[in-house]
Design a protein around this motif. Structure first.
Motif, PDB file in Angstrom:
ATOM      1  N   THR A   1       0.823  -1.214   0.000  1.00 60.78           N
ATOM      2  CA  THR A   1       0.000   0.000   0.000  1.00 60.78           C
ATOM      3  C   THR A   1       0.855   1.262   0.000  1.00 60.78           C
ATOM      4  OG1 THR A   1      -0.182  -0.220   2.413  1.00 60.78           O
ATOM      5  CG2 THR A   1      -2.010  -1.051   1.091  1.00 60.78           C
ATOM      6  N   THR A   2       1.958   1.274   0.730  1.00 63.93           N
ATOM      7  CA  THR A   2       2.837   2.443   0.711  1.00 63.93           C
ATOM      8  C   THR A   2       3.476   2.593  -0.661  1.00 63.93           C
ATOM      9  OG1 THR A   2       4.654   1.112   1.622  1.00 63.93           O
ATOM     10  CG2 THR A   2       3.353   2.375   3.172  1.00 63.93           C
TER      11      THR A   2
ATOM     12  N   ALA B   1       0.902   4.175  -2.966  1.00 65.81           N
ATOM     13  CA  ALA B   1       0.746   5.615  -2.720  1.00 65.81           C
ATOM     14  C   ALA B   1       1.947   6.396  -3.231  1.00 65.81           C
ATOM     15  CB  ALA B   1       0.550   5.861  -1.222  1.00 65.81           C
TER      16      ALA B   1
ATOM     17  N   THR C   1      -2.103   6.124   4.253  1.00 60.78           N
ATOM     18  CA  THR C   1      -1.023   5.151   4.063  1.00 60.78           C
ATOM     19  C   THR C   1      -0.733   4.442   5.377  1.00 60.78           C
ATOM     20  OG1 THR C   1      -0.019   6.489   2.307  1.00 60.78           O
ATOM     21  CG2 THR C   1       1.388   4.861   3.374  1.00 60.78           C
TER      22      THR C   1
END
Length: 436
Positions: free
Chosen positions: A182-183, A186, A375
């Motif tokens: 997910t980071t 982003a 995040t």
């Protein structure tokens, strides 16, 4: 991020039926201990059956199947990236087990007289600091193997220790652009600069420390049994340390290959597997000993891989039908901050990758501070449920029958408290002090 054509089928019979199938399947996944059913079985069923239902709906109504085929192809690609990444990581771990690396590490830890509490803190600390570089999934797999090797029977030590590793790995991955999927999503979407993610370090580590401290209160006193007279000293077999170094090289190739070459991380992992295969050929020629990687592959937890396939397929079906777009409605109703906090709870139930994908696609108007919050919450929120994150699923597979949904939920409150403390730290740092 590739844009996907999303229709709203939520108020059709297939929309309601797929949602019902997901809820029922989720129930059986969560209660695998009660019904003695492996979580991979209901997950695989709901994932595949959901798309069968959607296909039938399209055929019955004479709809153009192109958008459905496009979504399925994209989903297969996403699943393959995680599937093969996990497959290579597990193969390396099984190879290290076969070479006696973890047994040797266990011997060194318990021969020094470390208590259960100290071992708890050692494994958790390593998980927090390794995951920003090695990614949270691989880190959790390696350290849960170490934990399980130390004492396979003391569940009072293993369960808090496993939760600690999952939380630490997810928290450690949250402040690194490539520490969690997910980071990474982003970062590549341009929602923050590299240093913006590093600014999440205080919130990540303080939240984890609270959870770890609370969990440590339940870790039993004493130390693992060790008798120097009856416990033979375990040495790493020839080639074991070389495989350790090759594993580090493989992770490095995967990370930097993704950053600089824009390859999927699994491509670097598969390249690392190829290097491992070639090394075993060299090892056989030099040392006249065969390290059979294919035998090690056979020991990989296939149920974990199939669980990933099933749950990501099921979530992909919900996404295609339009259900996940309701996640973004949170922002319209309660605003970005509370919406981002809610995302953490949603990502604990639904995989955080498609949740983050839905938010990035909706692209609600937010500043860098709010994008860092989502995040953080999407990255560490999955720790609240055992299979809410890739790290949790990996540890469930590694410590099958010990670290389960039920055993995790007994201590879930410690994770929730740490989650809210992380958010509080974010608020003070980003909103009140403006330090980022």
């Amino acid at each position: 991020m590739h844009e996907t054509l999303i229709h709203d089928f939520t108020h059709t019979w297939v929309g309601y039926l797929v949602l019902l199938v997901f809820v029922v399947g989720y129930y059986f996944i969560a209660t695998e201990e009660k019904f003695e059913i492996n979580k991979a079985k209901p997950a695989l069923f709901i994932g595949t059956f959901s798309f069968m239902l959607i296909g039938i709906y399209f055929a019955v109504n004479g709809l153009d199947p192109t958008p459905l085929h496009h979504e399925m192809q994209k989903l297969i690609l996403e699943i393959a990236e995680i599937f093969f990444f996990l497959f290579v990581a597990m193969t390396y771990i099984e190879s290290l087990i076969e070479r006696g690396v973890f047994d040797a590490l266990k011997y060194r830890l318990i021969s020094r007289g470390y208590s259960y509490k100290k071992l708890f803190w050692i494994t958790g600390t390593l998980a927090f600091w390794i995951s920003p570089v090695a990614d949270n999934l691989t880190t959790a797999l390696i350290l849960s193997t170490v934990l399980y090797t130390i004492d396979k029977h003391n569940t009072n030590f293993l369960v808090p220790g496993a939760i600690n590793i999952v939380v630490a790995a997810n928290a450690g991955g949250a402040w690194s652009p490539f520490g969690d999927i997910t980071t990474l999503m982003a970062w590549t979407a341009g929602k923050g600069e590299f240093v913006d993610f590093l600014a999440l370090f205080p919130a990540s580590i303080i939240g984890w420390l609270l959870t770890a401290w609370l969990l440590s209160l339940f870790v039993p006193k004493g130390e693992p049994h060790f008798d120097a007279l009856t416990t033979p000293k375990t040495e790493i077999k020839t080639g074991g340390m070389t495989i350790v170094y090759l594993g580090i090289l493989t992770i490095t190739i995967a990370v930097f290959g993704h950053i600089f070459l824009h390859f999927p991380a699994m491509w670097g992992m598969m390249f690392g597997l190829a290097i491992l295969q070639l090394y075993t050929f060299y090892h056989k020629r030099k040392h006249k000993e065969h390290i059979n990687i294919f035998v090690n592959m056979a020991k990989v937890e296939n149920d974990t891989l199939l669980f990933f396939f099933g749950i990501l397929s099921a979530v992909g079906a919900l996404y295609f039908l339009g259900w996940l777009m309701y996640v973004t409605k949170l922002y319209e109703i309660i605003g970005p901050t509370y919406g981002n906090i809610g995302v953490g709870f949603i990502s604990a139930i639904v995989d955080n990758v498609p949740v983050m994908a839905a938010i990035l696609k909706a692209n609600p108007p937010m500043g860098a501070d709010e994008w860092m919050l989502v995040t953080l919450t999407a990255g560490i929120g999955g720790s609240m449920i055992s299979f809410g994150s890739a790290a949790g699923v990996g540890v469930m597979g590694r410590m099958r029958g010990v670290y389960t949904f039920g055993s995790h939920m007994k201590y879930a409150w410690t994770v929730v408290l740490g989650y809210f403390l992380s958010i509080a730290i974010w608020y003070v740092q980003f909103e009140l002090l403006g330090i980022y």
